[in-house]
Scaffold this motif. Sequence first.
Motif, PDB file in Angstrom:
ATOM      1  N   LYS A  93      10.124  32.988  71.527  1.00  0.00           N
ATOM      2  CA  LYS A  93      10.199  32.086  70.383  1.00  0.00           C
ATOM      3  C   LYS A  93      11.020  32.791  69.308  1.00  0.00           C
ATOM      4  O   LYS A  93      10.603  33.833  68.806  1.00  0.00           O
ATOM      5  CB  LYS A  93       8.792  31.779  69.870  1.00  0.00           C
ATOM      6  N   GLY A  94      12.174  32.254  69.017  1.00  0.00           N
ATOM      7  CA  GLY A  94      13.040  32.886  68.033  1.00  0.00           C
ATOM      8  C   GLY A  94      13.494  34.272  68.455  1.00  0.00           C
ATOM      9  O   GLY A  94      13.654  35.155  67.621  1.00  0.00           O
ATOM     10  N   GLY A  95      13.644  34.486  69.760  1.00  0.00           N
ATOM     11  CA  GLY A  95      14.099  35.775  70.261  1.00  0.00           C
ATOM     12  C   GLY A  95      13.008  36.815  70.427  1.00  0.00           C
ATOM     13  O   GLY A  95      13.272  37.935  70.849  1.00  0.00           O
ATOM     14  N   LYS A  96      11.775  36.479  70.109  1.00  0.00           N
ATOM     15  CA  LYS A  96      10.657  37.417  70.225  1.00  0.00           C
ATOM     16  C   LYS A  96       9.706  36.952  71.326  1.00  0.00           C
ATOM     17  O   LYS A  96       9.424  35.770  71.452  1.00  0.00           O
ATOM     18  CB  LYS A  96       9.883  37.494  68.909  1.00  0.00           C
ATOM     19  N   ALA A  97       9.196  37.902  72.104  1.00  0.00           N
ATOM     20  CA  ALA A  97       8.256  37.576  73.182  1.00  0.00           C
ATOM     21  C   ALA A  97       6.886  37.294  72.576  1.00  0.00           C
ATOM     22  O   ALA A  97       6.395  38.053  71.733  1.00  0.00           O
ATOM     23  CB  ALA A  97       8.170  38.722  74.172  1.00  0.00           C
ATOM     24  N   LYS A  98       6.275  36.211  73.000  1.00  0.00           N
ATOM     25  CA  LYS A  98       4.956  35.807  72.517  1.00  0.00           C
ATOM     26  C   LYS A  98       4.062  35.510  73.715  1.00  0.00           C
ATOM     27  O   LYS A  98       4.536  35.105  74.782  1.00  0.00           O
ATOM     28  CB  LYS A  98       5.041  34.534  71.662  1.00  0.00           C
ATOM     29  N   VAL A  99       2.762  35.684  73.508  1.00  0.00           N
ATOM     30  CA  VAL A  99       1.772  35.373  74.529  1.00  0.00           C
ATOM     31  C   VAL A  99       0.783  34.386  73.928  1.00  0.00           C
ATOM     32  O   VAL A  99       0.315  34.572  72.807  1.00  0.00           O
ATOM     33  CB  VAL A  99       1.000  36.643  74.981  1.00  0.00           C
ATOM     34  N   GLU A 100       0.491  33.321  74.664  1.00  0.00           N
ATOM     35  CA  GLU A 100      -0.544  32.390  74.239  1.00  0.00           C
ATOM     36  C   GLU A 100      -1.837  32.817  74.917  1.00  0.00           C
ATOM     37  O   GLU A 100      -1.957  32.789  76.140  1.00  0.00           O
ATOM     38  CB  GLU A 100      -0.193  30.961  74.637  1.00  0.00           C
ATOM     39  N   VAL A 101      -2.792  33.254  74.110  1.00  0.00           N
ATOM     40  CA  VAL A 101      -4.072  33.733  74.605  1.00  0.00           C
ATOM     41  C   VAL A 101      -5.102  32.631  74.405  1.00  0.00           C
ATOM     42  O   VAL A 101      -5.196  32.057  73.320  1.00  0.00           O
ATOM     43  CB  VAL A 101      -4.513  35.015  73.845  1.00  0.00           C
ATOM     44  N   GLY A 102      -5.850  32.343  75.448  1.00  0.00           N
ATOM     45  CA  GLY A 102      -6.873  31.303  75.362  1.00  0.00           C
ATOM     46  C   GLY A 102      -8.269  31.900  75.341  1.00  0.00           C
ATOM     47  O   GLY A 102      -8.562  32.829  76.083  1.00  0.00           O
ATOM     48  N   LEU A 103      -9.098  31.367  74.470  1.00  0.00           N
ATOM     49  CA  LEU A 103     -10.521  31.691  74.479  1.00  0.00           C
ATOM     50  C   LEU A 103     -11.143  30.722  75.472  1.00  0.00           C
ATOM     51  O   LEU A 103     -11.189  29.514  75.230  1.00  0.00           O
ATOM     52  CB  LEU A 103     -11.125  31.531  73.093  1.00  0.00           C
ATOM     53  N   CYS A 104     -11.571  31.243  76.615  1.00  0.00           N
ATOM     54  CA  CYS A 104     -11.938  30.392  77.742  1.00  0.00           C
ATOM     55  C   CYS A 104     -13.385  30.608  78.170  1.00  0.00           C
ATOM     56  O   CYS A 104     -13.928  31.696  78.040  1.00  0.00           O
ATOM     57  CB  CYS A 104     -11.027  30.700  78.940  1.00  0.00           C
ATOM     58  N   ARG A 105     -13.956  29.542  78.702  1.00  0.00           N
ATOM     59  CA  ARG A 105     -15.287  29.593  79.300  1.00  0.00           C
ATOM     60  C   ARG A 105     -15.120  29.230  80.772  1.00  0.00           C
ATOM     61  O   ARG A 105     -14.436  28.272  81.106  1.00  0.00           O
ATOM     62  CB  ARG A 105     -16.210  28.595  78.618  1.00  0.00           C
ATOM     63  N   GLY A 106     -15.724  30.013  81.641  1.00  0.00           N
ATOM     64  CA  GLY A 106     -15.580  29.800  83.084  1.00  0.00           C
ATOM     65  C   GLY A 106     -16.096  28.447  83.530  1.00  0.00           C
ATOM     66  O   GLY A 106     -17.102  27.949  83.031  1.00  0.00           O
ATOM     67  N   LYS A 107     -15.388  27.848  84.489  1.00  0.00           N
ATOM     68  CA  LYS A 107     -15.813  26.568  85.066  1.00  0.00           C
ATOM     69  C   LYS A 107     -16.772  26.817  86.219  1.00  0.00           C
ATOM     70  O   LYS A 107     -16.666  27.805  86.931  1.00  0.00           O
ATOM     71  CB  LYS A 107     -14.607  25.803  85.622  1.00  0.00           C
ATOM     72  N   ARG A 108     -17.657  25.891  86.413  1.00  0.00           N
ATOM     73  CA  ARG A 108     -18.523  25.917  87.580  1.00  0.00           C
ATOM     74  C   ARG A 108     -17.775  25.254  88.742  1.00  0.00           C
ATOM     75  O   ARG A 108     -16.770  24.579  88.555  1.00  0.00           O
ATOM     76  CB  ARG A 108     -19.809  25.159  87.297  1.00  0.00           C
ATOM     77  N   GLU A 109     -18.296  25.418  89.939  1.00  0.00           N
ATOM     78  CA  GLU A 109     -17.624  24.887  91.129  1.00  0.00           C
ATOM     79  C   GLU A 109     -17.445  23.371  91.050  1.00  0.00           C
ATOM     80  O   GLU A 109     -16.396  22.841  91.389  1.00  0.00           O
ATOM     81  CB  GLU A 109     -18.409  25.266  92.384  1.00  0.00           C
TER      82      GLU A 109
END
Length: 152
Positions: free
Chosen positions: A112-128
């Motif tokens: 983004k604009g020449g800079k490397a970015k990481v999108e980090v997600g706050l996640c909760r595990g799914k059940r089967e």
Amino acid sequence: MSGGIKIVGTNRKAYHDYHVEETLEAGIVLMGSEVKSIANGKINLTDAYCRVLDGELWLLHAHVSHYDPAARYGHEERRKRKLLAHRKEIDRLQAKVQQKGFALIPLKIYFKGGKAKVEVGLCRGKREYDKRETIKEKDMKKQLERDLSERR
């Protein structure tokens, strides 16, 4: 391409295995050979995760392939990489991660604009059964789109 966004890697498995509660954009500290390799799309986020260590946010187990022209001055493929975020955001994420069932998972990496970015997600595990439901919904959408395209 100043200001544009170029997605170079996504973690599709994360969307299958987790419910994404919220996301955070973070910068990433990289070596020169890593930047070139990531720009060529040679990154794998499948087994990667993030963790707060000593008050700093780190990306662990992300695989960045070697960049051949920089082989002599290259990098380790699976080294831990520091993520850049505001202190308040890191503290808030750490408090939520300590709750049962939450994890910090990198969802995508982009420029983004020449800079490397990481999108980090706050996640909760799914059940089967959640995973099966997601697959069922995806199949229904595909079928619906197929039916619509056949009518045209």
